[in-house]
Design an enzyme around this catalytic site. Sequence first.
Site, PDB file in Angstrom:
ATOM      1  N   GLU A   1      10.773-141.986  34.483  1.00 54.00           N
ATOM      2  CA  GLU A   1      11.914-141.170  34.089  1.00 54.00           C
ATOM      3  C   GLU A   1      13.063-141.206  35.086  1.00 54.00           C
ATOM      4  O   GLU A   1      14.227-141.233  34.707  1.00 54.00           O
ATOM      5  CB  GLU A   1      11.483-139.714  33.869  1.00 54.00           C
TER       6      GLU A   1
ATOM      7  N   ASP B   1       6.763-138.645  32.597  1.00 54.36           N
ATOM      8  CA  ASP B   1       6.017-137.479  33.058  1.00 54.36           C
ATOM      9  C   ASP B   1       4.898-137.094  32.090  1.00 54.36           C
ATOM     10  O   ASP B   1       5.039-137.262  30.871  1.00 54.36           O
ATOM     11  CB  ASP B   1       6.963-136.287  33.235  1.00 54.36           C
TER      12      ASP B   1
ATOM     13  N   ASP C   1       3.786-134.738  30.249  1.00 54.89           N
ATOM     14  CA  ASP C   1       3.941-133.523  29.457  1.00 54.89           C
ATOM     15  C   ASP C   1       4.553-133.884  28.108  1.00 54.89           C
ATOM     16  O   ASP C   1       4.757-135.064  27.801  1.00 54.89           O
ATOM     17  CB  ASP C   1       4.795-132.484  30.192  1.00 54.89           C
TER      18      ASP C   1
ATOM     19  N   GLU D   1       7.572-133.541  26.914  1.00 56.38           N
ATOM     20  CA  GLU D   1       8.857-134.225  27.002  1.00 56.38           C
ATOM     21  C   GLU D   1       8.666-135.676  27.411  1.00 56.38           C
ATOM     22  O   GLU D   1       9.295-136.583  26.865  1.00 56.38           O
ATOM     23  CB  GLU D   1       9.780-133.514  27.998  1.00 56.38           C
TER      24      GLU D   1
ATOM     25  N   TYR E   1       2.019-133.139  39.998  1.00 53.74           N
ATOM     26  CA  TYR E   1       3.062-132.860  39.003  1.00 53.74           C
ATOM     27  C   TYR E   1       3.335-131.360  38.900  1.00 53.74           C
ATOM     28  O   TYR E   1       2.411-130.552  38.847  1.00 53.74           O
ATOM     29  CB  TYR E   1       2.647-133.409  37.652  1.00 53.74           C
TER      30      TYR E   1
ATOM     31  N   HIS F   1      -4.133-131.748  32.907  1.00 58.07           N
ATOM     32  CA  HIS F   1      -3.306-131.648  34.106  1.00 58.07           C
ATOM     33  C   HIS F   1      -4.078-130.964  35.225  1.00 58.07           C
ATOM     34  O   HIS F   1      -5.158-130.428  35.022  1.00 58.07           O
ATOM     35  CB  HIS F   1      -2.046-130.836  33.806  1.00 58.07           C
TER      36      HIS F   1
END
Length: 569
Positions: free
Chosen positions: A10, A83, A85, A87, A300, A346
Amino acid sequence: MAKRPLVVVESPTKVKTIAKYLDGKYVVKASMGHVRDLPKSQLGVDPKKNFKTKYVVTPSKKKVLDDLVKAAEKADTLYVATDPDREGEAIGWHLAQELPIQKKNIYRITFNEITERAVKAAFTKPGRIDLKKVDAQQARRVLDRLVGYSLSPLLWDKIQRGLSAGRVQSVTVRLIVDREREIQAFVPVEYWTLHARLKAKLPPEFIATLREVAGEKAALVTGEATQAVVDSLSGARFVVRSVTRGERKRNPAPPFITSSMQQDAGRKLGFSAKKTMTVAQQLYEGIEVGGEGPVGFITYMRTDSLRVAAEAQQEARQWATERIGAEYVPEALPVYKSRGSAQEAHEAIRPSDVSRDPRSVASFLTKDQLALYRLIWERFMASQLMPAVYDTVAADITAGNTVFRAQGQTMKFKGFTAVYVESREEEDAGADEDAESAVPVLEEGEVLTLLGLDPKQHFTQPPPRFTEASLIKALEELGIGRPSTYASILSTIINDRGYVHRERRTLFPTELGMLVTDRLVPFFPEIMDLDFTAGLEASLDQVEEGAAVSAGRTEPGCRRRESIRDSTC
């Protein structure tokens, strides 16, 4: 010449860090976030066609995407390393639509920390884009667009053009407005307390507080009533009726998740939620460390899971054993239970390498980076240690027809507090249950010397105004929004829209914020309802878990379907 696989992350900061670990065998590029989105100039969602979406390349990302397309033309495999997640998953899905690489050769790579060990391990087990996560992100994006396009025109018509409303931001502003109105309507009530300063055979002098009068719980509502009790105690003997000694344990707080990190950084460091996330992102993506090059310092930072890798726990135990003593290390590895909606794939936020204690890396970090890293490092280390232990004492003391109580505690074993003490809200600071307060050795039947009686007037207090930390706590408890969105929500309502004003750490609604809320509540009662908003969040979690299906839509070159779960598109 063999084609090198393309890896897309990203941010450009990660490019350098990850490329170093991949030894030049891959081409690493950055997408700079989302490359596609719903168009700004139109709704982009057709409710009449099963909420079909129209995505366009974001104008500011055209050059970035062109560069990625050129790189993809020279590669035969794409590794999406955005990432871990929703998004990040959606960014990867959009990239898969735009880049000229066969879908069968597109893989998903995730890692919770940017270290050589984690990155190389991820490439040994590549997966596929998780379309359930993509569904959840798309559903959230469509909901936000529909709500924003429904609410904002009302504000333009009733107040002024240029105002905006949103599914979560408007409910957040309502919380602050409702609290302000509660404060304005509050009527304080007077009450009194009575404290006796006493001396025993042995030091130190101590204080006991009135608890009972004539066998009933003390309720002193006026100065006159309090003075009457004081007068009744003239010449009374203060005698120890009972002494109870015990032990109390205080367990460490769990390691940070996004919301608790934002709260503690706000209380201890004075950071806004946005600043906390910006600095955490820097620590996660990589910072130059001497001859090592860029190093990822933390795992993260957008997570709601309290899971910790066993190897990280073992590293913490080894550090504690060597530095502060084996007695601080529990026999079994601590386990912390996450909320029901947490993504257990996570980890909690922790240092990527415990041996990099704050003191040893201070010269490589800025002041803010070091402050936040110290907070994360200490919180994680403390979470792996033994509880703190306190010796407690409580003594009931009779005088006339009254009973006073003295309570105290002294620390017996520091436990996790040798490393870290959790912060508390300012409004709770006066009642710190772990504060040291000494009471001398007392014997039942012992007659005490009265040094003085101190009556104190008090008034009940309204609920405190929100700080960013307490607002995040409230949003989390109510199930509104998600930890990863709190920073952007607060930044929007404070900095972008001017609905909320911040003085030092305290949040006040502006006149505009109150006016906007008053306009929206009667016209959109369901959207502005706290329970409804929380219920939507739970529904989005179900979409991600595969328990619910998002509205279907079509993409160029894709067949019609009931959800986007179709790996051929």
